[in-house]
Design a protein around this motif. Structure first.
Motif, mmCIF file in Angstrom:
data_model
loop_
_atom_site.group_PDB
_atom_site.id
_atom_site.type_symbol
_atom_site.label_atom_id
_atom_site.label_comp_id
_atom_site.label_asym_id
_atom_site.label_seq_id
_atom_site.Cartn_x
_atom_site.Cartn_y
_atom_site.Cartn_z
ATOM 1 N N ILE A 53 -6.496 -4.728 10.706
ATOM 2 C CA ILE A 53 -5.565 -5.353 9.770
ATOM 3 C C ILE A 53 -4.499 -6.096 10.566
ATOM 4 N N ARG A 90 -1.569 7.321 -8.215
ATOM 5 C CA ARG A 90 -1.125 6.270 -7.295
ATOM 6 C C ARG A 90 -2.098 6.064 -6.139
ATOM 7 N N ILE A 91 -2.704 7.150 -5.656
ATOM 8 C CA ILE A 91 -3.595 7.010 -4.503
ATOM 9 C C ILE A 91 -4.789 6.133 -4.883
ATOM 10 N N PHE A 100 1.267 9.971 4.719
ATOM 11 C CA PHE A 100 2.418 9.447 3.998
ATOM 12 C C PHE A 100 2.462 9.859 2.536
ATOM 13 N N MET A 101 1.302 10.043 1.924
ATOM 14 C CA MET A 101 1.301 10.149 0.467
ATOM 15 C C MET A 101 0.950 11.529 -0.040
ATOM 16 N N PHE A 123 -5.678 -2.184 -2.200
ATOM 17 C CA PHE A 123 -5.854 -2.572 -0.800
ATOM 18 C C PHE A 123 -7.286 -3.041 -0.549
ATOM 19 N N LEU A 124 -8.232 -2.267 -1.027
ATOM 20 C CA LEU A 124 -9.622 -2.586 -0.709
ATOM 21 C C LEU A 124 -10.077 -3.865 -1.406
ATOM 22 N N TYR A 125 -9.623 -4.056 -2.627
ATOM 23 C CA TYR A 125 -9.935 -5.295 -3.338
ATOM 24 C C TYR A 125 -9.434 -6.501 -2.556
ATOM 25 N N ALA A 166 -8.374 -6.702 0.499
ATOM 26 C CA ALA A 166 -8.892 -6.834 1.856
ATOM 27 C C ALA A 166 -10.278 -7.450 1.846
ATOM 28 N N PHE A 169 0.838 -1.196 0.000
ATOM 29 C CA PHE A 169 0.000 0.000 0.000
ATOM 30 C C PHE A 169 0.879 1.254 0.000
ATOM 31 N N LEU A 170 1.904 1.223 0.838
ATOM 32 C CA LEU A 170 2.787 2.383 0.918
ATOM 33 C C LEU A 170 3.692 2.485 -0.307
ATOM 34 N N ILE A 194 -3.806 7.407 6.763
ATOM 35 C CA ILE A 194 -2.441 7.031 6.392
ATOM 36 C C ILE A 194 -2.053 7.691 5.082
ATOM 37 N N GLN A 195 -3.006 7.714 4.177
ATOM 38 C CA GLN A 195 -2.738 8.349 2.886
ATOM 39 C C GLN A 195 -2.367 9.819 3.091
ATOM 40 N N ILE A 230 -12.333 0.034 6.556
ATOM 41 C CA ILE A 230 -10.918 0.105 6.216
ATOM 42 C C ILE A 230 -10.588 1.412 5.490
ATOM 43 N N TYR A 231 -11.518 1.831 4.648
ATOM 44 C CA TYR A 231 -11.194 2.953 3.772
ATOM 45 C C TYR A 231 -10.814 4.218 4.540
ATOM 46 N N THR A 236 -3.621 2.503 -5.343
ATOM 47 C CA THR A 236 -3.210 1.772 -4.149
ATOM 48 C C THR A 236 -4.410 1.490 -3.258
ATOM 49 N N LEU A 237 -5.358 2.429 -3.212
ATOM 50 C CA LEU A 237 -6.568 2.163 -2.435
ATOM 51 C C LEU A 237 -7.359 1.031 -3.067
ATOM 52 N N LEU A 288 -7.493 4.068 6.204
ATOM 53 C CA LEU A 288 -6.431 4.182 5.208
ATOM 54 C C LEU A 288 -6.260 5.622 4.761
ATOM 55 N N TYR A 340 -15.242 -4.457 7.065
ATOM 56 C CA TYR A 340 -14.482 -4.148 5.849
ATOM 57 C C TYR A 340 -14.740 -2.708 5.395
ATOM 58 N N GLY A 366 1.618 3.814 -2.989
ATOM 59 C CA GLY A 366 1.040 5.106 -2.647
ATOM 60 C C GLY A 366 2.053 6.237 -2.514
#
Lengths: 523, 461
Positions: free
Chosen positions: B372, A160-161, B419-420, A168-170, A172, A149-150, B415-416, B408-409, A164-165, B412, B405, A153
């Motif tokens: 997670i 990329r966002i 970090f991003m 991850f979501l797929y 997960a 993910f990182l 975090i996005q 999760i979004y 990557t989401l 995340l 589930y 991302g």
């Protein structure tokens, strides 16, 4: 016999490496790169020892470590090598240094974090392959998501966002279903045999009614099929690949996708044999659809990364076909194909990265006639292309050929029973080979030959670092193509075990043993 | 009832009481109580150690038979709650270096401890009120926004409603079973008569209200947002823990059967789904945490579907993992002069570039809350759903997992941001002070232990 200490070392070296990187001073990027590379090389050297000492004649686990971890739940820390995973462990540790070296010039921001994440994902992938306990497997399986993910991302491309989401979501989502299935399966094992355990070897003894098997297989299969990815669960893959940095793509294509097929081979099919045999026509159909559809999509892509991404879907279709053929050669071919695809697709992604660093575009139409300008690059590219097509003497041929043999063998077996469906499936898979040759060769032709077009040119040919990476990789491709026996020997017993597990009915009706399984049956 | 038994079995409560008295005395003697925080930390830590010691020593006692009981699991529950209170206290240095915060918080903690040991509905009611009333004030103090008053009032009214519902339920229970002991709840659960059923529904509704289960959740986002960070952390973790421990005590090991399953599964499931969906749309961290904690309350109530014997364990383990991680997120949050600014998610952008350690901690906390692996949140969730499946409610478990589930979004997304995303333009955040970092390190150590050696905990509860 392989040694359990070395296996533990191989597994935990990346963690040590990650912690060491965190302690390194900031701004010393060169040091971080060299350090990571040396750790990865050491890790590969250690895994060679494992490979050499792996005794093909011994069934079951080698180099095993077993510690009671959460006894109240029957969870144990159980890792070991068997014929299922030895090659995949090798593949992972082999690609590690290449990925590391390949990213030297591409990754310039947050270098420390990047290599820490590469270490982390290496750890999670190895853990997934060597775990012999379902809880542990699940932990590693999921833990792999975070570094990926990182990686996508932070160092990825424009979108990329989103990519990557989506990735991850797929993934997960599949994992959530798998989690419910895992819990239910362990609970059923407890109710039917009185054992509370997550160890694979114990779970293979669970006796489930057909309907429960089908539900559970569906849950596991969706999770694994997303990871493989099989059509129709493949839509995250092109996005993830296109946006990922080169290293991310190589890890993704090289190893991550194999976690899905490995999951099918080690868990999905052997745990629910009756449901699997019932679903074989569906599964083989999906495999063939993946082969053909992936190839067709690869044929029409304009982005070079996407061509290889879609070719992955096609090639992993062969792996699935081999696994459901239940024929010894087909199963071994599937494992071979997993490794081969890891090498070849990984190599191709590395090469795409190399050209992208020079020309800053992935638009196929922008290129042409590279053979004159970049002769060394083109030679390597052509070799990998031909390996991808499955030219004899390359690893691609071994895998594909065996899988098709297996598929036909399964077809004849079926037709003896009066159904020619499986034969048709095998026939269409052969057509997929032709399609594969078509899109790869056409791609190489447009890319390497014809009128000279080099964006942002003139550019320099491969430097020593890049050449070394590719020489090592190509050597491995040829080694597996010319001397497949060494690898095949090691997978044979596991393939037989898999064959037997899936072929033996395990519904409560078909019982040989009821109630608690006697101790001598527990391996 | 002899004196030693009372003094030993109630040692944690006594220590808290001593702490409250000491704080009040200190406030009277000296106007500027710089020593308030150390005193509070010392007494709470001492109480936590006392509770843990009682648990490890396997001390059992009933100083007030039929009202107050002490067994190892209840002692560990207290130890857990008190230990979680320490990081909250450490965090509060920024906002409340002195003043009324500490005696209020300790009083509320006393209520939580009482809940863990309550043996009858009377004691339980005392505990619930003692836990809640200081929190109404905590929402208000130290945060000068007009919305604070509104939120505190909202919380007061709804919480009062919950208390009333609880009392009504308890009295109906008494009417139908003839006893105020907690065991009578189990009797009422399995009794087909309308009076008993009404009683059960009223008591459960009171718990739902206090724990912000949908549709009783309206107060939570507002109150969380209006309070200052330490108060929010306290509400999100400790008040929730108190309510759930109380619920676990009331349910005991009673088997939940139809038609209650519907009540105990549908509303928590709706909370999981809606809490997670609504959390995605929140611009502020605290409102997001509020909705996320609504979802977590849903998971926690799922534990009640599970088999009786493992229920208390599952709830406590979940509270430990959830509490540690939630506090970690709050403690690692970079300080900011302006509390409203501090709360904006947008301001977390590019945090990794400026404060890598804080970003990593918050990231860990988010992943853990999302469930997670390999973080403790996953193991806790696993335990709950394992029990639900073992109790035979597979469909509910699958629905609950799929609901989780959805969450999760938005975890995340945090975090996005960190970090991003490129750094936020208006990021004037000072790094967290050492003491808040200390709090986060405590939480980090706790979470690592929970994740690597869950057996340590599982064997105790």
């Amino acid at each position: 016999m392989a040694d359990s200490t070395i296996l533990t070392l191989v597994l935990y070296l990346p963690v040590a490496g990650m912690l060491a990187i965190a302690a390194l001073p900031a701004g010393r990027d060169g040091l971080v790169r060299t350090f990571t590379l040396s750790v990865m090389v050491v890790q590969f050297a250690l895994s060679i020892i494992l490979y050499a000492h792996f005794d093909p004649a011994v069934p079951g686990l080698q180099a095993a470590t077993s510690v009671a971890w959460i006894p109240a739940w029957g969870v144990s820390y159980l890792i070991g090598l068997d014929g299922y995973n030895i090659l995949l462990v090798m593949l992972t540790t082999f690609l590690g240094p290449l990925v590391t070296a390949g990213a030297f010039s591409a990754i310039t921001k947050e270098v420390k974090l990047f290599y820490a994440m590469v270490f982390l994902i290496q750890f999670a992938m190895l853990g997934t392959f060597v775990a012999q306990d379902l809880f542990l497997f699940y932990l590693f399986w999921e833990a792999m998501l975070i570094p990926m993910f990182l990686i996508i991302g932070i160092w990825g491309g424009e979108r990329r966002i989103y990519a990557t989401l989506k990735f991850f979501l797929y993934t997960a989502f599949g994992s959530i279903l798998m989690l419910a299935a895992v819990i239910y399966l362990v609970y059923s094992l407890w109710t039917t045999t009185g054992i509370t355990s997550f160890a694979f070897a114990d779970l293979y003894k669970a006796r489930l009614p057909l309907e429960a098997q089908q539900w559970l297989l569906a849950a596991f299969a969706i999770s694994f099929a997303i990871k493989v990815p099989m059509v129709p669960f493949h839509t995250w893959l092109p996005d993830a690949h296109v946006e990922a940095p080169t290293a991310g793509s190589v890890i993704l294509a090289g190893v991550l996708l194999k976690m899905g097929t490995y999951g099918f081979m080690k868990l999905g099919f052997p745990l629910f044999p009756d449901a699997t045999r019932l679903a074989t026509p569906l599964l083989s159909t999906l495999a063939v659809v993946s082969i053909v559809y992936g190839a067709c999509l690869a044929l029409v892509q304009k982005d070079i990364k996407k061509i290889i991404a879609y070719s992955s879907i096609s090639h992993l279709g062969y792996v699935m076909l081999g696994l459901v053929s239940l024929d010894l050669l087909g199963i071994q071919g599937a494992v071979m194909q997993m490794v081969s695809h890891g090498l070849v697709a990984g190599g191709l992604f590395l090469m795409v990265g190399m050209i992208y660093e020079r020309c800053h575009t992935r638009e196929l139409a922008a290129y042409g006639g590279l053979a004159k300008v970049l002769p060394v690059y083109s030679v390597f590219f052509l070799i990998l292309t031909l390996a991808s097509v499955g030219l004899p003497t390359t690893s691609g041929f071994t895998g594909e050929f065996l899988v098709l043999m297996g598929a036909f063998a399964a077809g004849w077996r079926e037709s003896a029973g009066g159904s020619s469906y499986a034969l048709w499936v095998a026939g269409i898979a052969v057509a997929g080979v032709v399609l594969g040759a078509l899109y790869m060769l056409w791609f190489a032709q447009r890319f390497l030959f014809g009128a000279e077009r080099v964006p942002h040119g003139p550019v320099a040919d491969l430097n020593l670092r890049e050449r070394s990476i590719l020489v090592i990789l190509v050597a491995a491709v040829f080694w597996l193509g010319l001397f497949p026996d060494s690898a095949m020997k090691r997978t044979e017993l596991a393939a037989r075990a898999y064959q037997e597990l899936v072929a033996t009915p395990r519904t409560p009706m078909a019982t040989k043993v009821t109630g608690p399984v006697p101790a001598e049956a527990a391996r | 009832m002899n004196f030693t038994a009372v003094s030993i079995a109630m040692a944690p409560e006594h220590l808290l009481l001593a702490g409250i008295v000491a704080l009040i005395v200190l406030d009277i003697i000296s106007g500027r109580a710089r020593a308030a925080l150390p005193i509070a930390v010392v007494f709470v830590t001492a109480a936590a150690i006392a509770a843990a010691w009682l648990g490890f020593a396997g001390w059992t006692g009933a100083p007030f038979p039929g009202q107050f009981v002490l067994t190892p699991p209840t002692a560990f529950a207290k130890a857990l709650v008190l230990a979680l209170a320490v990081p909250v206290l450490l965090m509060s240095k920024e906002d409340f270096g002195e003043g009324a915060f500490y005696p209020l918080l300790l009083s509320s903690l006393y209520g939580v401890c009482l809940l863990a040991s309550a043996e009858s509905f009377l004691t339980l009611f005392l505990g619930i009120e003692l836990m809640s009333i200081p929190v109404y004030v905590l929402v208000l103090i130290g945060f000068r926004r007009p919305e604070s008053a509104e939120a505190a009032l909202k919380y007061l009214v709804l919480s009062g409603t919950a208390s009333a519902s609880f009392l009504m339920g308890a009295s109906l229970m008494y009417g139908s079973t003839g006893s105020l002991g907690l065991a009578s709840f189990g009797t009422a659960l399995s009794s087909p008569d309308l009076l008993a059923r009404t009683a059960v529904v009223m008591v459960v509704s009171a718990f739902f209200l206090k724990a912000a289960i949908i549709p009783f959740h309206g107060w939570a986002p507002d109150a969380y947002e209006a309070a200052s960070v330490p108060s929010t952390a306290y509400m999100a973790v400790l008040v929730k823990a108190g309510v759930l421990i109380a619920a676990a005590r009331v349910f005991g090991t009673a088997h939940v059967a139809e038609p209650l399953v519907g009540l105990l599964a549908i509303l928590p499931l709706v909370s999981i789904v809606w809490g997670n969906l609504a959390a995605m749309r929140q611009p502020g961290l605290r409102r997001m945490i509020a909705y996320s904690s609504i979802a977590h309350a849903g998971y926690l109530f799922f534990a009640f579907l599970g088999d009786g014997p493992g229920r208390f364990q599952a709830v406590l383990f979940y509270l430990a993992a959830y509490g540690v991680m939630n506090l970690l997120a709050f403690a690692a949050l970079p300080a900011n002069e302006n509390d409203i600014e501090r709360d904006r998610l947008e301001n977390l952008k590019g945090l990794f570039a400026t404060h890598p350690f804080a970003a990593l901690l918050i990231g860990m906390a988010m992943l853990s809350l999302a469930g997670i692996p390999p973080f403790p949140g996953f193991i806790a969730k696993f335990l709950i759903f394992k029990n639900v499946i073992a109790a035979g409610y597979t469909t509910w478990a699958v629905l609950g997992l799929v609901g989780s589930y959805l969450g999760i979004y938005f975890y995340l997304r945090v975090i996005q941001f960190m970090f991003m995303s490129p750094e936020a333009a208006a990021s004037g955040h000072a790094p967290s002070r050492g003491i808040a970092m200390g709090a986060s390190l405590i939480c980090l150590a706790g979470s690592i232990v929970i994740a690597v050696l869950p057996s340590l905990f599982l064997a105790r509860f």
